[in-house]
Design a protein around this motif. Structure first.
Motif, mmCIF file in Angstrom:
data_model
loop_
_atom_site.group_PDB
_atom_site.id
_atom_site.type_symbol
_atom_site.label_atom_id
_atom_site.label_comp_id
_atom_site.label_asym_id
_atom_site.label_seq_id
_atom_site.Cartn_x
_atom_site.Cartn_y
_atom_site.Cartn_z
ATOM 1 N N ARG A 106 0.835 -1.211 0.000
ATOM 2 C CA ARG A 106 0.000 0.000 0.000
ATOM 3 C C ARG A 106 0.868 1.258 0.000
ATOM 4 N N LEU A 107 1.922 1.250 0.788
ATOM 5 C CA LEU A 107 2.788 2.427 0.903
ATOM 6 C C LEU A 107 3.585 2.699 -0.371
ATOM 7 N N THR A 108 3.824 1.669 -1.164
ATOM 8 C CA THR A 108 4.662 1.825 -2.359
ATOM 9 C C THR A 108 3.868 1.803 -3.653
ATOM 10 N N ASP A 109 2.566 1.610 -3.571
ATOM 11 C CA ASP A 109 1.735 1.442 -4.769
ATOM 12 C C ASP A 109 1.817 2.661 -5.695
ATOM 13 N N HIS A 110 2.175 2.409 -6.964
ATOM 14 C CA HIS A 110 2.227 3.440 -7.995
ATOM 15 C C HIS A 110 3.157 4.608 -7.622
ATOM 16 N N LYS A 111 4.204 4.308 -6.868
ATOM 17 C CA LYS A 111 5.168 5.349 -6.495
ATOM 18 C C LYS A 111 6.556 4.933 -6.967
ATOM 19 N N LYS A 112 7.396 5.942 -7.171
ATOM 20 C CA LYS A 112 8.779 5.697 -7.558
ATOM 21 C C LYS A 112 9.670 6.285 -6.473
ATOM 22 N N PHE A 113 10.689 5.532 -6.079
ATOM 23 C CA PHE A 113 11.581 5.949 -5.016
ATOM 24 C C PHE A 113 12.994 6.041 -5.598
ATOM 25 N N GLY A 114 13.282 7.187 -6.204
ATOM 26 C CA GLY A 114 14.551 7.308 -6.906
ATOM 27 C C GLY A 114 14.565 6.348 -8.079
ATOM 28 N N ARG A 115 15.504 5.403 -8.066
ATOM 29 C CA ARG A 115 15.603 4.415 -9.142
ATOM 30 C C ARG A 115 14.652 3.241 -8.952
ATOM 31 N N PHE A 116 13.977 3.148 -7.794
ATOM 32 C CA PHE A 116 13.301 1.912 -7.443
ATOM 33 C C PHE A 116 11.774 2.017 -7.524
ATOM 34 N N ILE A 117 11.164 0.934 -7.986
ATOM 35 C CA ILE A 117 9.710 0.797 -7.965
ATOM 36 C C ILE A 117 9.365 -0.602 -7.469
ATOM 37 N N VAL A 118 8.146 -0.735 -6.946
ATOM 38 C CA VAL A 118 7.654 -2.024 -6.466
ATOM 39 C C VAL A 118 6.537 -2.487 -7.382
ATOM 40 N N GLU A 119 6.588 -3.752 -7.778
ATOM 41 C CA GLU A 119 5.541 -4.318 -8.629
ATOM 42 C C GLU A 119 4.914 -5.507 -7.907
ATOM 43 N N GLU A 120 3.614 -5.407 -7.700
ATOM 44 C CA GLU A 120 2.883 -6.494 -7.028
ATOM 45 C C GLU A 120 2.346 -7.446 -8.078
ATOM 46 N N ASN A 121 2.797 -8.677 -8.049
ATOM 47 C CA ASN A 121 2.389 -9.638 -9.067
ATOM 48 C C ASN A 121 0.881 -9.896 -9.052
ATOM 49 N N ALA A 122 0.264 -9.833 -7.883
ATOM 50 C CA ALA A 122 -1.169 -10.122 -7.788
ATOM 51 C C ALA A 122 -2.005 -9.150 -8.616
ATOM 52 N N ASN A 123 -1.452 -7.971 -8.938
ATOM 53 C CA ASN A 123 -2.194 -6.981 -9.725
ATOM 54 C C ASN A 123 -1.957 -7.097 -11.222
ATOM 55 N N LEU A 124 -1.006 -7.956 -11.634
ATOM 56 C CA LEU A 124 -0.726 -8.086 -13.063
ATOM 57 C C LEU A 124 -1.836 -8.885 -13.732
ATOM 58 N N LYS A 125 -2.233 -8.427 -14.906
ATOM 59 C CA LYS A 125 -3.329 -9.083 -15.623
ATOM 60 C C LYS A 125 -2.826 -10.040 -16.695
ATOM 61 N N ASP A 126 -1.531 -9.981 -17.003
ATOM 62 C CA ASP A 126 -0.974 -10.834 -18.039
ATOM 63 C C ASP A 126 -0.290 -12.052 -17.426
ATOM 64 N N ARG A 127 0.141 -12.958 -18.313
ATOM 65 C CA ARG A 127 0.933 -14.101 -17.859
ATOM 66 C C ARG A 127 2.185 -13.586 -17.165
#
Length: 275
Positions: free
Chosen positions: A66-87
């Motif tokens: 929740r704290l990192t959702d759709h945010k960028k932290f310098g060079r870093f981003i977090v991707e939650e696999n549960a939200n991906l719609k593709d393979r």
């Protein structure tokens, strides 16, 4: 060109950011698997290893997302696999270095960057019988997903290679990876970490061996890792023994190799610019 030492240095930078973020936000985490093994046996990376795995009790994990959702932290981003719609080729969420590009060899080739894996830690039950009953359907789905996503390769058993080949002929309408993943996530969430005696990384590569008494995780303890200190289980010896047996024994020399193969690897190119 792949340089394992430079890759380790960049991955370490991701882990330093992750550790600082969790510390500032009061989030529990633990080094897992080969990462913890490296910390205790090598005081850092296993020399031929090129990844970092961490686990967070489910409540901390979901707060982190929740704290990192759709945010960028310098060079870093977090991707939650549960939200991906593709393979997708993985079950863990990941923290990516967006200034790098990496495409791993395999049936599913995602264009991303260097990363660390972040797994949820979930409860499984309060007795061995409950653990067996609750984990069995998760394990069945994970094996189906693994068969669907893996490629035939030398060294794998004939039975596994045959199952992988057979799965290629099953239509997506019957064996759908996204649906399999969503059901795995649902089942993993059924038992609260803090209310369970037995807990673990239910999406890990070591399957049942990743389930331990919660007291083994206990209160996170700092362990030396390269030139930093990161958190691991309170009883790291019991955790590693449960997974690896005599974990201080080095594997044969022919096994001291990275398990990752790449079709593209560039530490100076952002995968965001090539999407």
């Amino acid at each position: 060109m792949f340089d394992i030492k430079e890759s380790q240095n960049r991955i370490l930078e991701i882990m330093i950011w992750f550790h600082d973020f969790c510390s500032k936000n009061g989030l529990r985490y633990y080094m897992l698997g080969g990462t913890l093994l490296g910390a205790l046996r090598h005081s850092g990376f296993i020399p031929w290893d090129d990844d970092i795995d961490v686990g967070m009790p489910r409540k901390d994990y979901e707060k982190f997302l929740r704290l990192t959702d759709h945010k960028k932290f310098g060079r870093f981003i977090v991707e939650e696999n549960a939200n991906l719609k593709d393979r997708c080729a993985y079950l863990a969420s990941k923290v990516y270095d967006t200034e790098t590009t990496m495409v791993q060899k395999g049936k599913i080739r995602l264009r991303r960057g260097l990363y660390i894996d972040v797994f949820p830690l979930d409860g499984v039950g309060n007795s061995p019988a409950e653990v067996k009953q609750n984990y069995k359907p998760i394990l069945k789905l994970e094996r189906l997903l693994y068969t669907r996503q893996s490629t035939v390769r030398p060294g794998r058993s004939l039975v596994k290679n045959a199952a992988i080949m057979l799965s290629d002929f099953i239509p997506d309408s019957i064996l759908n990876e996204v649906k399999l993943q969503k059901e795995i996530y649902r089942l993993c969430r059924e038992h609260d970490y803090d209310d369970s005696k037995y807990v673990g990384n239910l999406m890990g590569n070591y399957y049942e061996r990743e389930i331990v008494d919660k007291d083994i995780f206990g209160k996170p303890v700092l362990y030396r890792f390269e030139n930093m200190n990161f958190y691991g289980p309170e009883d790291a010896d019991a955790y590693l023994t449960h997974i690896y047996g005599d974990y201080m024994q080095l594997p044969p020399e022919d096994k001291r190799v990275s398990l990752h193969e790449f079709v593209e690897f560039d530490l100076n190119k952002s995968f965001l610019r090539s999407r």
